[in-house]
Design a protein around this motif. Structure first.
Motif, short mmCIF file in Angstrom:
data_model
loop_
_atom_site.label_atom_id
_atom_site.label_comp_id
_atom_site.label_asym_id
_atom_site.label_seq_id
_atom_site.Cartn_x
_atom_site.Cartn_y
_atom_site.Cartn_z
N ARG A 1 0.73 -1.28 -0.05
CA ARG A 1 0.11 -0.10 -0.07
C ARG A 1 0.86 1.19 -0.01
O ARG A 1 0.32 2.29 0.61
CB ARG A 1 -0.92 -0.06 1.19
CG ARG A 1 -1.95 -1.07 1.25
CD ARG A 1 -3.04 -1.08 2.36
NE ARG A 1 -4.12 -2.17 2.56
CZ ARG A 1 -4.59 -2.37 3.28
NH1 ARG A 1 -4.52 -1.74 4.41
NH2 ARG A 1 -5.38 -3.51 3.46
N GLY B 1 -0.75 5.19 -2.44
CA GLY B 1 -2.10 5.70 -1.83
C GLY B 1 -2.32 6.82 -1.01
O GLY B 1 -1.23 7.74 -1.15
N ARG B 2 -3.17 6.57 -0.06
CA ARG B 2 -3.59 7.75 0.66
C ARG B 2 -2.47 8.43 1.71
O ARG B 2 -2.60 9.74 2.20
CB ARG B 2 -4.94 7.43 1.66
CG ARG B 2 -6.08 7.13 0.83
CD ARG B 2 -7.11 6.44 1.64
NE ARG B 2 -6.78 5.22 2.23
CZ ARG B 2 -7.59 4.58 3.10
NH1 ARG B 2 -8.48 4.90 3.39
NH2 ARG B 2 -7.10 3.13 3.33
N SER B 3 -1.20 7.68 1.77
CA SER B 3 -0.32 8.34 2.52
C SER B 3 0.41 9.40 1.81
O SER B 3 1.02 10.23 2.42
CB SER B 3 0.84 7.49 3.20
OG SER B 3 1.50 7.05 2.01
N TYR C 1 -1.02 11.76 -4.07
CA TYR C 1 -1.95 10.75 -4.43
C TYR C 1 -3.44 11.35 -4.43
O TYR C 1 -4.36 11.54 -5.10
CB TYR C 1 -2.01 9.72 -3.71
CG TYR C 1 -3.10 8.61 -3.85
CD1 TYR C 1 -3.26 7.44 -4.81
CD2 TYR C 1 -4.19 8.77 -2.64
CE1 TYR C 1 -4.57 6.92 -4.50
CE2 TYR C 1 -5.37 7.72 -2.67
CZ TYR C 1 -5.24 6.73 -3.64
OH TYR C 1 -6.56 6.14 -3.62
N ARG C 2 -3.61 11.91 -2.98
CA ARG C 2 -4.81 12.64 -2.63
C ARG C 2 -5.18 13.78 -3.63
O ARG C 2 -6.52 13.71 -3.85
CB ARG C 2 -4.86 13.10 -1.18
CG ARG C 2 -4.60 12.04 -0.26
CD ARG C 2 -4.53 12.58 1.33
NE ARG C 2 -3.68 13.55 1.48
CZ ARG C 2 -2.59 13.31 2.30
NH1 ARG C 2 -2.15 12.07 2.48
NH2 ARG C 2 -1.57 14.39 2.53
N ARG D 1 -6.22 11.94 -7.11
CA ARG D 1 -7.62 10.96 -7.18
C ARG D 1 -8.75 11.88 -6.56
O ARG D 1 -9.76 11.38 -6.62
CB ARG D 1 -7.32 9.91 -5.92
CG ARG D 1 -7.33 8.53 -6.76
CD ARG D 1 -7.98 7.64 -6.13
NE ARG D 1 -9.16 7.72 -5.85
CZ ARG D 1 -9.88 6.86 -4.60
NH1 ARG D 1 -9.07 6.33 -3.69
NH2 ARG D 1 -11.03 7.11 -4.44
N MET E 1 -12.65 4.88 -6.43
CA MET E 1 -11.50 4.11 -6.40
C MET E 1 -11.36 3.10 -7.71
O MET E 1 -10.38 2.99 -8.21
CB MET E 1 -11.62 3.14 -4.91
CG MET E 1 -10.57 2.01 -5.05
SD MET E 1 -8.78 2.70 -4.84
CE MET E 1 -7.66 1.38 -4.63
N PRO F 1 -16.13 4.34 0.46
CA PRO F 1 -15.01 4.97 1.32
C PRO F 1 -15.32 4.68 2.79
O PRO F 1 -16.29 4.96 3.09
CB PRO F 1 -15.29 6.43 0.79
CG PRO F 1 -15.81 6.38 -0.49
CD PRO F 1 -16.77 5.33 -0.68
N PRO G 1 -3.30 4.78 6.21
CA PRO G 1 -3.36 6.19 5.35
C PRO G 1 -2.89 7.29 5.92
O PRO G 1 -2.83 8.43 5.22
CB PRO G 1 -4.97 5.98 5.15
CG PRO G 1 -5.44 5.15 6.35
CD PRO G 1 -4.46 4.18 6.46
N ASP G 2 -2.73 7.27 7.29
CA ASP G 2 -2.54 8.68 7.86
C ASP G 2 -0.75 8.65 8.25
O ASP G 2 -0.42 9.46 9.07
CB ASP G 2 -3.08 8.89 8.94
CG ASP G 2 -3.31 7.84 10.16
OD1 ASP G 2 -2.82 6.67 9.74
OD2 ASP G 2 -3.69 8.20 11.38
#
Length: 371
Positions: free
Chosen positions: A37, A40-42, A46-47, A50, A55, A102, A354-355
């Motif tokens: 992963r 992605g969101r990290s 990407y954020r 997207r 997704m 989500p 993700p964080d």
């Protein structure tokens, strides 16, 4: 089946990379590292990219999927790109009504709970994926072309293709979405073995074609994820799940290439969550390297596997939020324990949260590469 001469493995671009050498059991001087992963969101890039895109739409838009795959390689200088997609993509393309909600995950519009529902599912011919996977194939090709020239990397970066193992897909199909105990799936396994076998065979063929398409399009390794196998007893896994996983891997085991006068097989990694008691059987289904989650120390895992199997793992993702000195000590301990195996690919014992702080991941890669 031989790979095309332009494939990164057959062309010699990735055959001697740190990652592929380690997957073959040939320990390189520098331990390769990548993160499940990692795309992605990290990552803020990407954020931004997207924003406003669902997704599954992102997964099936070749240019976007490729760019997302490349982002962590550019930022972290990891030793592998992992293809940005989702394990339910082949289900979607085969005709299953599934969406990724989500905050929840994959949700099936029509869970498979009855024989009629199973009949309707297996009536969907996995062969349609030979054409339906065109966006995935295009995304892989776009990605591989750019992985040859990423500044700051030691050479062409291998792409890891991936797919969900049949049990994890079957659990989603039966439960209708994520589940803590997969009670319905395990109940079907025991109450109706014939129905269970039909479901697992269908899942194996669907996800196997997904994995094969990625490899033929340019992926240099294949990873099979069994996210939910940790809910199974060893006997249940051996008798009712492992044969389907082996069937999945048959879709890539016949793919070979020639280098240095020898025939090589595309390396396969098998990873599961909570599967410390299943490692030997997970290897025996046809894996070259076994991924280890954060619950089982690498030296313990290596001992269970007879000290003869390359390992991947297994930093505890929670440690990414600890002070640097604590994380560094943990990473060095993982590296030390990984020396018990023929070769070791450093990774997390599950996916990047993700964080997580992207700068911590970059610093972690630098630490590993400096050893």
């Amino acid at each position: 089946m031989h790979l095309d001469s332009g494939h990164p493995l057959a062309a010699g671009l990735t055959h001697d990379s740190r990652l592929i050498r380690a997957y073959r059991g040939d320990r390189p001087s520098t331990t390769p590292v990548w993160f499940m992963r990692q795309a992605g969101r990290s990552l803020p890039e990407y954020r931004e990219l997207r924003a406003g895109t669902a997704m599954l739409d992102a997964c099936l838009t070749p240019g976007m999927a490729s760019e997302i795959t490349l982002q962590p390689v550019r930022r972290h200088h990891v030793d592998a790109a992992v293809f940005f997609s989702d394990i339910v993509v082949p289900l979607k393309l085969a005709g299953v009504d599934v969406e990724i909600v989500p905050g929840t995950g994959p949700v099936m519009a029509h869970p498979v709970r009855t024989n009629d529902e199973l009949d309707a599912l297996v009536a969907l011919d996995p062969a349609v994926l030979d054409e339906a996977l065109a966006p995935v194939i295009e995304a892989v090709r776009l990605t591989v072309a750019q992985l040859e020239h990423i500044p700051g990397t030691p050479g062409p970066t291998p792409l890891v293709g991936f797919a969900g193992a049949p049990f994890t897909l079957a659990a989603y199909l039966i439960e209708g979405g994520p589940s803590k105990d997969h009670m319905r799936a395990r109940a079907l396994m025991h109450s109706d073995p014939v129905a269970w076998s039909r479901l697992m065979a269908w899942c194996a063929d669907v996800t196997g074609r997904f994995l094969r398409a990625q490899v033929l399009a340019g992926a240099s390794a294949a990873q099979l994820f069994d996210s939910w196998a940790g809910s199974l007893a060893l006997t249940d896994y051996s008798d009712s799940v492992a044969p389907a996983s082996a069937r999945t891997l048959e879709y890539v085991h016949d793919i070979t290439y020639e280098r240095d006068g020898q025939t090589h097989r595309v390396p396969v990694v098998h990873f599961g969550v909570g599967t410390g008691d299943l490692l030997t059987v997970m290897h025996e289904v046809g894996a070259d390297t076994v991924g280890i989650d954060y619950r089982t120390p690498l030296d313990v895992a290596s001992e269970r596997l007879g000290g003869a199997v390359p390992l991947q793992g297994n930093i505890d993702p929670a440690m990414l939020f600890a002070p640097w000195s604590t994380l560094e000590e943990h990473v060095l301990d993982v590296l030390r324990r990984g020396e018990s195996a023929p070769a070791h690919v450093l990774n997390l014992g599950h996916g990047v949260p993700p964080d997580a702080d992207a700068e911590v991941l970059t610093r972690l890669v630098e630490l590993v590469h400096s050893r």
